[in-house]
Structures are given as C-alpha cells and as structure tokens.
Design a protein around this motif. Structure first.
Motif, PDB file in Angstrom:
ATOM      1  N   ASN A   1       0.437  -1.215  -0.213  1.00  0.00           N
ATOM      2  CA  ASN A   1      -0.183   0.254  -0.217  1.00  0.00           C
ATOM      3  C   ASN A   1       0.684   0.966   0.094  1.00  0.00           C
ATOM      4  OD1 ASN A   1      -3.245  -1.229   0.035  1.00  0.00           O
ATOM      5  ND2 ASN A   1      -3.113  -1.756   2.363  1.00  0.00           N
ATOM      6  N   TRP A   2       2.207   1.108   1.075  1.00  0.00           N
ATOM      7  CA  TRP A   2       2.776   2.714   1.195  1.00  0.00           C
ATOM      8  C   TRP A   2       3.494   2.481  -0.940  1.00  0.00           C
ATOM      9  CZ3 TRP A   2       2.217   5.227   4.459  1.00  0.00           C
ATOM     10  CH2 TRP A   2       1.643   5.397   5.609  1.00  0.00           C
ATOM     11  N   ARG A   3       4.067   1.582  -1.499  1.00  0.00           N
ATOM     12  CA  ARG A   3       4.391   2.287  -2.346  1.00  0.00           C
ATOM     13  C   ARG A   3       3.171   2.337  -3.431  1.00  0.00           C
ATOM     14  NH1 ARG A   3       6.993  -3.358  -5.036  1.00  0.00           N
ATOM     15  NH2 ARG A   3       4.890  -4.011  -5.514  1.00  0.00           N
ATOM     16  N   ASN A   4       2.358   1.656  -2.977  1.00  0.00           N
ATOM     17  CA  ASN A   4       1.028   1.873  -3.832  1.00  0.00           C
ATOM     18  C   ASN A   4       0.907   3.192  -4.755  1.00  0.00           C
ATOM     19  OD1 ASN A   4      -1.250   1.325  -6.282  1.00  0.00           O
ATOM     20  ND2 ASN A   4      -2.157   2.087  -4.641  1.00  0.00           N
ATOM     21  N   VAL A   5       1.170   3.997  -3.077  1.00  0.00           N
ATOM     22  CA  VAL A   5       0.333   5.313  -3.097  1.00  0.00           C
ATOM     23  C   VAL A   5       1.189   6.262  -3.526  1.00  0.00           C
ATOM     24  CG1 VAL A   5       0.087   7.768  -0.934  1.00  0.00           C
ATOM     25  CG2 VAL A   5      -0.927   4.556  -1.041  1.00  0.00           C
ATOM     26  N   PHE A   6       2.981   5.897  -2.918  1.00  0.00           N
ATOM     27  CA  PHE A   6       3.957   6.548  -3.234  1.00  0.00           C
ATOM     28  C   PHE A   6       4.345   7.133  -5.494  1.00  0.00           C
ATOM     29  CE2 PHE A   6       8.483   6.965  -5.016  1.00  0.00           C
ATOM     30  CZ  PHE A   6       8.909   8.423  -3.879  1.00  0.00           C
ATOM     31  N   ASN A   7       4.190   6.109  -5.396  1.00  0.00           N
ATOM     32  CA  ASN A   7       3.823   5.508  -6.603  1.00  0.00           C
ATOM     33  C   ASN A   7       3.164   6.198  -7.438  1.00  0.00           C
ATOM     34  OD1 ASN A   7       6.271   3.766  -7.105  1.00  0.00           O
ATOM     35  ND2 ASN A   7       5.360   1.560  -6.925  1.00  0.00           N
ATOM     36  N   THR A   8       1.922   6.226  -7.029  1.00  0.00           N
ATOM     37  CA  THR A   8       1.350   7.410  -7.624  1.00  0.00           C
ATOM     38  C   THR A   8       0.810   8.991  -8.081  1.00  0.00           C
ATOM     39  OG1 THR A   8      -0.832   5.783  -7.075  1.00  0.00           O
ATOM     40  CG2 THR A   8      -2.033   7.913  -7.402  1.00  0.00           C
ATOM     41  N   LEU A   9       1.925   8.763  -6.184  1.00  0.00           N
ATOM     42  CA  LEU A   9       1.621  10.788  -6.436  1.00  0.00           C
ATOM     43  C   LEU A   9       2.805  11.033  -6.561  1.00  0.00           C
ATOM     44  CD1 LEU A   9       1.797  10.896  -2.766  1.00  0.00           C
ATOM     45  CD2 LEU A   9       0.056  10.975  -3.983  1.00  0.00           C
ATOM     46  N   SER A  10       4.126   9.950  -7.397  1.00  0.00           N
ATOM     47  CA  SER A  10       5.397  10.244  -7.861  1.00  0.00           C
ATOM     48  C   SER A  10       5.215  10.046  -9.697  1.00  0.00           C
ATOM     49  CB  SER A  10       6.601   9.498  -7.483  1.00  0.00           C
ATOM     50  OG  SER A  10       6.371   8.356  -7.541  1.00  0.00           O
ATOM     51  N   ALA A  11       3.878   9.787 -10.368  1.00  0.00           N
ATOM     52  CA  ALA A  11       4.219   9.140 -10.443  1.00  0.00           C
ATOM     53  C   ALA A  11       5.026   8.312 -12.036  1.00  0.00           C
ATOM     54  CB  ALA A  11       4.036  10.534 -12.256  1.00  0.00           C
ATOM     55  N   CYS A  12       5.180   7.725 -10.930  1.00  0.00           N
ATOM     56  CA  CYS A  12       6.034   6.499 -11.214  1.00  0.00           C
ATOM     57  C   CYS A  12       7.739   7.038 -11.580  1.00  0.00           C
ATOM     58  CB  CYS A  12       4.964   5.762 -12.252  1.00  0.00           C
ATOM     59  SG  CYS A  12       4.007   5.026 -11.325  1.00  0.00           S
ATOM     60  N   LYS A  13       8.079   8.033 -11.299  1.00  0.00           N
ATOM     61  CA  LYS A  13       9.667   8.327 -11.311  1.00  0.00           C
ATOM     62  C   LYS A  13      10.304   8.511 -10.789  1.00  0.00           C
ATOM     63  CE  LYS A  13       6.786  12.641 -13.085  1.00  0.00           C
ATOM     64  NZ  LYS A  13       7.620  14.400 -13.389  1.00  0.00           N
ATOM     65  N   MET A  14      10.272   7.788  -9.371  1.00  0.00           N
ATOM     66  CA  MET A  14      11.141   6.953  -8.422  1.00  0.00           C
ATOM     67  C   MET A  14      10.683   5.538  -8.444  1.00  0.00           C
ATOM     68  SD  MET A  14      14.050   9.029  -5.537  1.00  0.00           S
ATOM     69  CE  MET A  14      12.224   9.439  -4.449  1.00  0.00           C
ATOM     70  N   GLN A  15      10.479   5.257  -8.671  1.00  0.00           N
ATOM     71  CA  GLN A  15      10.286   3.010  -7.898  1.00  0.00           C
ATOM     72  C   GLN A  15      11.291   2.990  -7.179  1.00  0.00           C
ATOM     73  OE1 GLN A  15       8.664   0.727 -10.674  1.00  0.00           O
ATOM     74  NE2 GLN A  15       8.545   2.522 -12.181  1.00  0.00           N
ATOM     75  N   LEU A  16      10.682   2.578  -6.037  1.00  0.00           N
ATOM     76  CA  LEU A  16      11.474   2.016  -5.084  1.00  0.00           C
ATOM     77  C   LEU A  16      11.650   0.675  -4.621  1.00  0.00           C
ATOM     78  CD1 LEU A  16      11.409   4.620  -2.160  1.00  0.00           C
ATOM     79  CD2 LEU A  16      13.189   4.472  -3.528  1.00  0.00           C
ATOM     80  N   SER A  17      11.982  -0.153  -3.761  1.00  0.00           N
ATOM     81  CA  SER A  17      12.129  -1.827  -4.077  1.00  0.00           C
ATOM     82  C   SER A  17      11.164  -2.229  -2.479  1.00  0.00           C
ATOM     83  CB  SER A  17      13.393  -2.214  -4.003  1.00  0.00           C
ATOM     84  OG  SER A  17      13.961  -1.702  -2.291  1.00  0.00           O
ATOM     85  N   THR A  18      10.276  -3.206  -2.815  1.00  0.00           N
ATOM     86  CA  THR A  18       9.932  -3.817  -1.644  1.00  0.00           C
ATOM     87  C   THR A  18      10.608  -3.953  -0.256  1.00  0.00           C
ATOM     88  OG1 THR A  18       8.158  -5.241  -3.567  1.00  0.00           O
ATOM     89  CG2 THR A  18       8.571  -5.521  -1.045  1.00  0.00           C
ATOM     90  N   GLU A  19      12.034  -4.254  -0.688  1.00  0.00           N
ATOM     91  CA  GLU A  19      12.987  -4.342   0.198  1.00  0.00           C
ATOM     92  C   GLU A  19      12.709  -2.885   1.405  1.00  0.00           C
ATOM     93  OE1 GLU A  19      13.080  -5.371  -2.925  1.00  0.00           O
ATOM     94  OE2 GLU A  19      13.643  -7.753  -2.369  1.00  0.00           O
ATOM     95  N   PHE A  20      12.784  -2.393   0.131  1.00  0.00           N
ATOM     96  CA  PHE A  20      12.860  -0.534   1.300  1.00  0.00           C
ATOM     97  C   PHE A  20      11.744  -0.124   1.623  1.00  0.00           C
ATOM     98  CE2 PHE A  20      11.361   4.440   1.391  1.00  0.00           C
ATOM     99  CZ  PHE A  20      12.904   4.942   1.239  1.00  0.00           C
ATOM    100  N   TRP A  21      10.485  -0.248   1.177  1.00  0.00           N
ATOM    101  CA  TRP A  21       8.952  -0.301   2.092  1.00  0.00           C
ATOM    102  C   TRP A  21       9.014  -1.201   3.290  1.00  0.00           C
ATOM    103  CZ3 TRP A  21       7.369   4.348   1.336  1.00  0.00           C
ATOM    104  CH2 TRP A  21       7.592   4.935   0.294  1.00  0.00           C
ATOM    105  N   VAL A  22       9.703  -2.531   3.122  1.00  0.00           N
ATOM    106  CA  VAL A  22       9.499  -3.058   4.430  1.00  0.00           C
ATOM    107  C   VAL A  22      10.225  -3.065   5.943  1.00  0.00           C
ATOM    108  CG1 VAL A  22       9.794  -5.401   5.553  1.00  0.00           C
ATOM    109  CG2 VAL A  22       8.516  -4.803   2.774  1.00  0.00           C
ATOM    110  N   LEU A  23      11.773  -2.103   4.968  1.00  0.00           N
ATOM    111  CA  LEU A  23      12.812  -2.487   6.263  1.00  0.00           C
ATOM    112  C   LEU A  23      12.262  -0.579   6.594  1.00  0.00           C
ATOM    113  CD1 LEU A  23      15.492  -3.406   4.719  1.00  0.00           C
ATOM    114  CD2 LEU A  23      14.697  -4.430   5.851  1.00  0.00           C
ATOM    115  N   ILE A  24      11.846   0.020   5.885  1.00  0.00           N
ATOM    116  CA  ILE A  24      11.883   1.537   6.517  1.00  0.00           C
ATOM    117  C   ILE A  24      10.535   1.572   7.414  1.00  0.00           C
ATOM    118  CG2 ILE A  24      10.042   1.634   5.276  1.00  0.00           C
ATOM    119  CD1 ILE A  24      12.349   4.771   6.105  1.00  0.00           C
ATOM    120  N   GLN A  25       9.903   0.344   7.657  1.00  0.00           N
ATOM    121  CA  GLN A  25       8.953   0.661   8.888  1.00  0.00           C
ATOM    122  C   GLN A  25       9.226  -0.076   9.680  1.00  0.00           C
ATOM    123  OE1 GLN A  25       4.955  -0.904   7.300  1.00  0.00           O
ATOM    124  NE2 GLN A  25       6.211  -1.356   5.393  1.00  0.00           N
TER     125      GLN A  25
END
Length: 299
Positions: A1-25
């Motif tokens: 969900n975090w990745r989905n929201v971030f990609n929508t707001l950034s228009a997919c210009k900076m895609q971050l990995s699943t590992e990043f979104w898990v570890l940042i939490q």
C-alpha cells in the motif's frame, strides 16, 4: 500500500523496491516491539482499530456502489486448485487468539470479558464475510490478495484509505508479536531486566532481531501473500486453534465418552487440515500473479 501510494503520487518517476518499504517501517516497528506491558499498547491499538474501521467502511461502500451500478463481476463458484488456500486463510483469522489471555490478565474488571469477547468475535466474523463476499462480487477473479490495491488508483480517497490502513497495520503488528516474544523470553531469560541492565539490553536485542526476522519473511513472501497467509494459517494457527486446545481439554477436562470423542475428532481434523493445506501452500508457491503494480497497470 505504501509503495502504491508513493508511485501514484510520484507518477512512477522514482520506484523503490519492496525491500525498502519493508525495512523503512522498522523505524516504527522496532521501538513499539520494545514495549514490555501490554496495557501501553491501548492507545496505539485504539488508533489502529479506528483507521481499520474507516478503511473497511470505504471499501464496503465502494463495493456496494460498484455492484449496484455495474453489477457483479464474473466469478467462479468453486476453484478446486486454490480452495485449500481458503482453509488456511480462513484459519488465519484466528491470529488474535494469542492475545486473549494477556488482555484478560491486564483487565481490572474481568466479569464481562466473556460477553465482550463473544461480541468481538461475532463482529469480526460478520466483517470477514461481508468484505470477502462483496469484494469478490465486485472484482471477480481479478481481486488482489490486498483488496485495497483494486480500488481506483487516481482517487484521492483511495490513496488516503491505503495510507490509513497501512498505518493501522504498522501500529497493530507489535501487539501481535507481544505474546510470542513474552513466551520466548520466559524460556531464554531466567532473570528480570528490571534488576539487571545487561538482561534488559539482551531482551532488547532479541526483540529487535525478531522484528528484523519478520521483515525478512515479509520481503521473501511479498509477491506470494496469499500463499504466505495460508501457510501461516495452516502450519501455525490450525494447531493453535484446534489441535492444542482439544488436546489439553482431552487430557484435563474430558470426563465423558462424548467429550473424548469430540476432542479426538477435532484433533484428527486439525492434523489432516494442517498437513494437507501446508502441502498445498508450499506446492502452489510461485503460481500466483504478483501484486498489482500501478506503474505497469496504468490509471
């Protein structure tokens, strides 16, 4: 969900990995995992419950609106290949059973706990049935393991709900970890951390390691969430919900033949379900489609 929201707001210009979104939490998860008293989780759990209620309310409203305007989506009444995963997923709903005794022990007034517990279980049952049935009727075979990903990507309300639900899960995870950590600490440490600072820090390190282990499992199973949930439900929660209680009741309380028969039947059903569904969950690993990616699916 975090990745989905971030990609929508950034228009997919900076895609971050699943590992990043898990570890940042882990920046939130680890400090909450260090809490020693379950009563301190009350404010966080209240916020999490409120956010989940808001998210489910929006999802149910969208489902009913979509069905009333566009009709139900095409669906399959019975899928024999994936049906065993439903068993594990259904049993996964017992994930909160480990919190019953700790919550009971933390209460000052215990007289009404049975009534409150029954009401909570019935409410959860109704929500599970409503959300599962309506969402499947709305999205059909395209329904995601995380159904919030099926909602319209460009809707501000959808992004808000996805963020709220993500925060709710983030706040509730340390509470789910609490009983397991307490049990393992009691087995590993014989002295209290209140009197020995070194023991306290050893416990802190142990809890941090457990949080990181969960993060590692989340990264490994991120693309196969339905199989992960089914595997945890069948291998862990079937014994916890059916086999162990029936075994203890058979040993300690069953003083009639009918009680012994019921306990034995529950144990047999539990063992068969655990072995079969665990096997199917492992055997079908990798056959599910990866989670919906807004950068690939478009608006």
């Amino acid at each position: 969900n975090w990745r989905n929201v971030f990609n929508t707001l950034s228009a997919c210009k900076m895609q971050l990995s699943t590992e990043f979104w898990v570890l940042i939490q882990m920046a939130v998860f680890i400090p909450l995992a260090l809490i020693r008293q379950i009563r301190y989780f009350a404010p966080v759990a209240l916020v999490a419950n409120l956010l989940i209620i808001v998210s489910l309310g929006y999802l149910l409203g969208f489902d009913m609106w979509s069905i009333s305007t566009a009709g139900p989506a095409p669906f399959v009444n019975y899928n024999p290949a994936r049906f065993p995963l439903l068993v594990g997923t259904a049993v996964y709903s017992f994930e909160g059973v480990t919190l019953v005794i700790p919550i009971l022990d933390s209460l000052k007034e215990k007289r009404d706990f049975g009534r409150v517990l029954t009401l909570a279980i019935m409410l959860c049952l109704g929500l599970f049935l409503a959300v599962g049935s309506l969402s499947y009727l709305t999205f059909g075979e395209k329904v995601e393991a995380v159904v919030l990903l099926n909602l319209p990507n460009q809707s501000a309300w959808t992004m808000l709900v996805q963020m709220l639900y993500s925060v709710a899960i983030l706040f509730s995870m340390p509470l789910q970890l609490f009983p397991a950590v307490k049990i393992m600490e009691a087995m590993m440490f014989t002295r209290s951390g209140r009197e020995h600072k070194s023991i306290k820090w050893q416990k802190n390190i142990f809890r941090t390691a457990m949080a990181l282990l969960i993060a590692l499992i989340a990264v490994f199973g991120a693309d196969q969430l339905d199989n992960v949930v089914s595997l945890v439900g069948s291998f862990c929660l079937v014994p916890l919900s059916f086999i162990y209680p029936a075994s203890m009741h058979l040993k300690l309380m069953a003083d009639t033949r009918w009680m012994r028969v019921k306990d034995s039947v529950l144990i047999i059903i539990g063992v068969v379900a655990m072995v079969y569904v665990t096997f199917i969950s492992v055997a079908t690993w990798g056959t599910s489609d990866p989670p919906l990616d807004v950068c690939l699916s478009g608006p």
